[in-house]
Design an enzyme around this catalytic site. Structure first.
Site, PDB file in Angstrom:
ATOM      1  N   GLU A  67      25.647  -5.917   0.683  1.00  0.00           N
ATOM      2  CA  GLU A  67      24.287  -6.200  -0.095  1.00  0.00           C
ATOM      3  C   GLU A  67      23.880  -7.591  -0.020  1.00  0.00           C
ATOM      4  O   GLU A  67      24.489  -8.485  -0.636  1.00  0.00           O
ATOM      5  CB  GLU A  67      24.702  -5.885  -1.593  1.00  0.00           C
ATOM      6  CG  GLU A  67      23.515  -5.597  -2.520  1.00  0.00           C
ATOM      7  CD  GLU A  67      23.920  -5.130  -3.766  1.00  0.00           C
ATOM      8  OE1 GLU A  67      24.849  -4.200  -3.874  1.00  0.00           O
ATOM      9  OE2 GLU A  67      23.143  -5.430  -4.890  1.00  0.00           O
ATOM     10  N   LYS A  73      28.750  -1.992 -12.066  1.00  0.00           N
ATOM     11  CA  LYS A  73      28.479  -1.925 -10.714  1.00  0.00           C
ATOM     12  C   LYS A  73      28.356  -3.383 -10.202  1.00  0.00           C
ATOM     13  O   LYS A  73      28.826  -3.755  -9.502  1.00  0.00           O
ATOM     14  CB  LYS A  73      27.317  -1.028 -10.560  1.00  0.00           C
ATOM     15  CG  LYS A  73      27.293  -0.864  -8.853  1.00  0.00           C
ATOM     16  CD  LYS A  73      26.315  -1.982  -8.193  1.00  0.00           C
ATOM     17  CE  LYS A  73      26.084  -1.547  -6.748  1.00  0.00           C
ATOM     18  NZ  LYS A  73      25.461  -2.564  -5.977  1.00  0.00           N
ATOM     19  N   ASP A 121      43.306  -3.097  -1.541  1.00  0.00           N
ATOM     20  CA  ASP A 121      42.718  -1.923  -1.634  1.00  0.00           C
ATOM     21  C   ASP A 121      41.645  -1.747  -2.727  1.00  0.00           C
ATOM     22  O   ASP A 121      41.853  -1.525  -3.939  1.00  0.00           O
ATOM     23  CB  ASP A 121      43.914  -0.996  -2.121  1.00  0.00           C
ATOM     24  CG  ASP A 121      43.426   0.460  -2.134  1.00  0.00           C
ATOM     25  OD1 ASP A 121      42.147   0.887  -2.073  1.00  0.00           O
ATOM     26  OD2 ASP A 121      44.244   1.223  -2.071  1.00  0.00           O
ATOM     27  N   HIS A 138      15.774 -10.515  -4.986  1.00  0.00           N
ATOM     28  CA  HIS A 138      16.294  -9.163  -3.647  1.00  0.00           C
ATOM     29  C   HIS A 138      15.089  -9.359  -2.540  1.00  0.00           C
ATOM     30  O   HIS A 138      15.403  -8.865  -1.718  1.00  0.00           O
ATOM     31  CB  HIS A 138      16.053  -8.024  -4.619  1.00  0.00           C
ATOM     32  CG  HIS A 138      17.587  -7.710  -5.151  1.00  0.00           C
ATOM     33  ND1 HIS A 138      17.655  -6.445  -5.671  1.00  0.00           N
ATOM     34  CD2 HIS A 138      18.585  -8.511  -5.229  1.00  0.00           C
ATOM     35  CE1 HIS A 138      18.759  -6.356  -6.026  1.00  0.00           C
ATOM     36  NE2 HIS A 138      19.402  -7.647  -6.017  1.00  0.00           N
TER      37      HIS A 138
HETATM   38  C1  MEV Z   1      22.979  -4.222  -8.178  1.00  0.00           C
HETATM   39  O1  MEV Z   1      23.707  -4.377  -7.047  1.00  0.00           O
HETATM   40  C2  MEV Z   1      23.458  -4.556  -9.424  1.00  0.00           C
HETATM   41  C3  MEV Z   1      22.653  -4.901 -10.538  1.00  0.00           C
HETATM   42  O2  MEV Z   1      21.939  -3.819 -10.772  1.00  0.00           O
HETATM   43  C4  MEV Z   1      23.557  -5.217 -11.683  1.00  0.00           C
HETATM   44  C5  MEV Z   1      23.129  -4.931 -12.998  1.00  0.00           C
HETATM   45  O3  MEV Z   1      22.106  -4.287 -13.034  1.00  0.00           O
HETATM   46  O4  MEV Z   1      23.510  -5.664 -14.083  1.00  0.00           O
HETATM   47  C6  MEV Z   1      21.594  -5.944 -10.566  1.00  0.00           C
END
Ligand code: MEV
Length: 423
Positions: free
Chosen positions: A85, A265, A281, A378
């Site tokens: 990413e 995430k 792992d 991004h």
């Molecule tokens: C993207 O990989 C992760 C985010 O969505 C985490 C978040 O929203 O806190 C930017």
């Protein structure tokens, strides 16, 4: 014609590719070449990769980057990250630097207990089972003595064996709940071997063993990390507003599972990247961490945020089962190198470093989300990827990057700009 195959694992690598090309990649004349393009020219190294799994036909690369300027418990680190990413490593580097002149990260391991279970069925009297268990306990430990010998020398081994009655939830269901200390190894093989030996020893006519396996839920193998500073130091113009928004973002994740999953995430972006780079792992870590996030019965944020007496504190507490010896950590040359650049940490130190990587990533995401929005960062990396996809030259890349600076990037927008430029 059937597309099923038998004896496939015995085919040579070339035969496997030929079979694949003829049946499932028919019409793709480049398939063979693409697969071979990723073979390592060093035959020994390729063989090592071939042997990691069954039916290897190529290698799947992931970018391997480093995030410098991390200060953890006063020690300086450069953190290796394997991740596809685009903005993750850049974000980690920025946050590492940001906290480096504010005292850095503080981290500590709270406990290192791992868990394994022998699941079995028993329909007889509970009192009889309890007596049998007590009479067997020493024997169970004895049955693992050869397996635990080296681990015991390193200060680890089996901590406790407990009989657990689960019959309220499932008829006749009991467990041997076993706790372990596995020192610098993740301990999966060690734990599973011990459990299987115990199960064999424990089994009798009226006790039917269902399975013996470690648990990836390890709420007692816990690490915590935090940063803190005066709110004014957080932002050049309005530190308090920044701090409040960060706290609101965490509060939202604590009340809304839809947001919490995305929030976490972002944490896992940092955690997985270092877990993979160090040959650990990541599926085990993912499963355990998310279960921990839901331990209250509701899925919540893994990070916490406090503002008290003008001081902003951002912290994380997570379970991590990691190894710095054994498994891929010692066989994959890049995992070894990752550990070396981290100054060959113990498993406990690695737990701290990886918790910090998760905290830093969450800080970066929330900082972007609550200020400029996430797309600004991004877009830059997105543009690079699209330009690569369109096979733009270096000169074209520079030109288009300048043209589209600060604008929303889409594939068709970039393709049009490139077409115009080329015309
Ligand atoms: C993207 O990989 C992760 C985010 O969505 C985490 C978040 O929203 O806190 C930017």
């Amino acid at each position: 014609m059937s597309n099923l195959v038998s004896g496939f694992s015995k085919f040579t690598k070339e035969q496997k590719i030929e079979w694949l090309s003829e049946i499932f990649l028919k019409g793709n004349k480049d398939a063979n070449q693409i697969l071979r393009l990723y073979w390592n020219s060093d035959e020994k190294l390729q063989q090592l990769h071939d042997d990691f799994i069954e039916n290897t036909i190529s290698n799947y690369y992931m970018p391997y980057g480093i995030a410098p300027n991390f200060v953890i418990n006063g020690k300086h680190y450069v953190v290796p990250m394997a991740i596809e990413e685009s903005s993750v490593v850049a974000a980690a580097s920025l946050v590492g630097k940001f906290w480096s002149d504010k005292g850095g990260f503080r981290a500590s391991v709270l406990s290192t207990v791992k868990v394994g279970q022998v699941h079995f069925m028993y329909g007889g009297s509970k009192t009889d089972l309890e007596s049998y268990f007590l009479s067997k306990k020493t024997d169970l430990l004895k049955s693992t003595e050869t397996i635990t010998e080296n681990m015991r020398k390193r200060g680890g081994g089996i901590l406790e064996i407990e009989l657990r009655d689960k019959t309220d939830e499932l008829k006749d269901y009991y467990q041997l709940h076993v706790t372990f200390e596995t020192k610098d190894s993740m301990g999966a093989n060690f734990i599973n071997s011990c459990l299987e030996a115990m199960a064999q020893n424990f089994e009798k006519e009226d006790i039917q063993i269902v399975m013996s396996i470690l648990s990836n839920y390890i709420p007692e193998c816990l690490v915590q990390a935090e940063v803190s500073c005066e709110v004014e130091k957080l932002h050049p113009t309005n530190g308090l507003l920044f701090a409040k928004k960060m706290k609101q973002a965490v509060d939202i994740a604590n009340v809304d599972p839809h947001r919490a999953v995305t929030h976490n995430k972002g944490v896992m972006n940092g955690i997985d990247a270092v877990v993979i780079a160090t040959g650990n792992d990541f599926r085990a870590v993912e499963a355990g961490v998310h279960a921990y996030a839901a331990r209250s019965g509701k899925y919540k944020s893994l990070t916490a945020c406090d503002i008290e007496n003008g001081v902003f504190t951002f912290s994380i507490q997570i379970p991590l089962a990691l190894g710095t010896v054994g498994g891929l950590t010692s066989t994959h040359p890049l995992s070894k190198l990752s550990l070396e650049m981290l100054q060959n940490p113990s498993a406990k130190e690695l737990m701290q470093i990886i918790a910090v990587a998760g905290l830093a990533q969450n800080f970066a995401a929330l900082r972007a989300l609550t200020t400029t929005g996430i797309q600004e960062g991004h877009m830059k990396m997105h543009l690079v990827n699209i330009l690569n996809q369109l096979e733009a030259s270096q000169e074209e890349k520079q030109n288009i990057t300048k043209q589209l600076s600060g604008k929303t990037v889409s594939y068709s927008g970039v393709a049009d700009a490139l077409k115009t430029l080329r015309a």
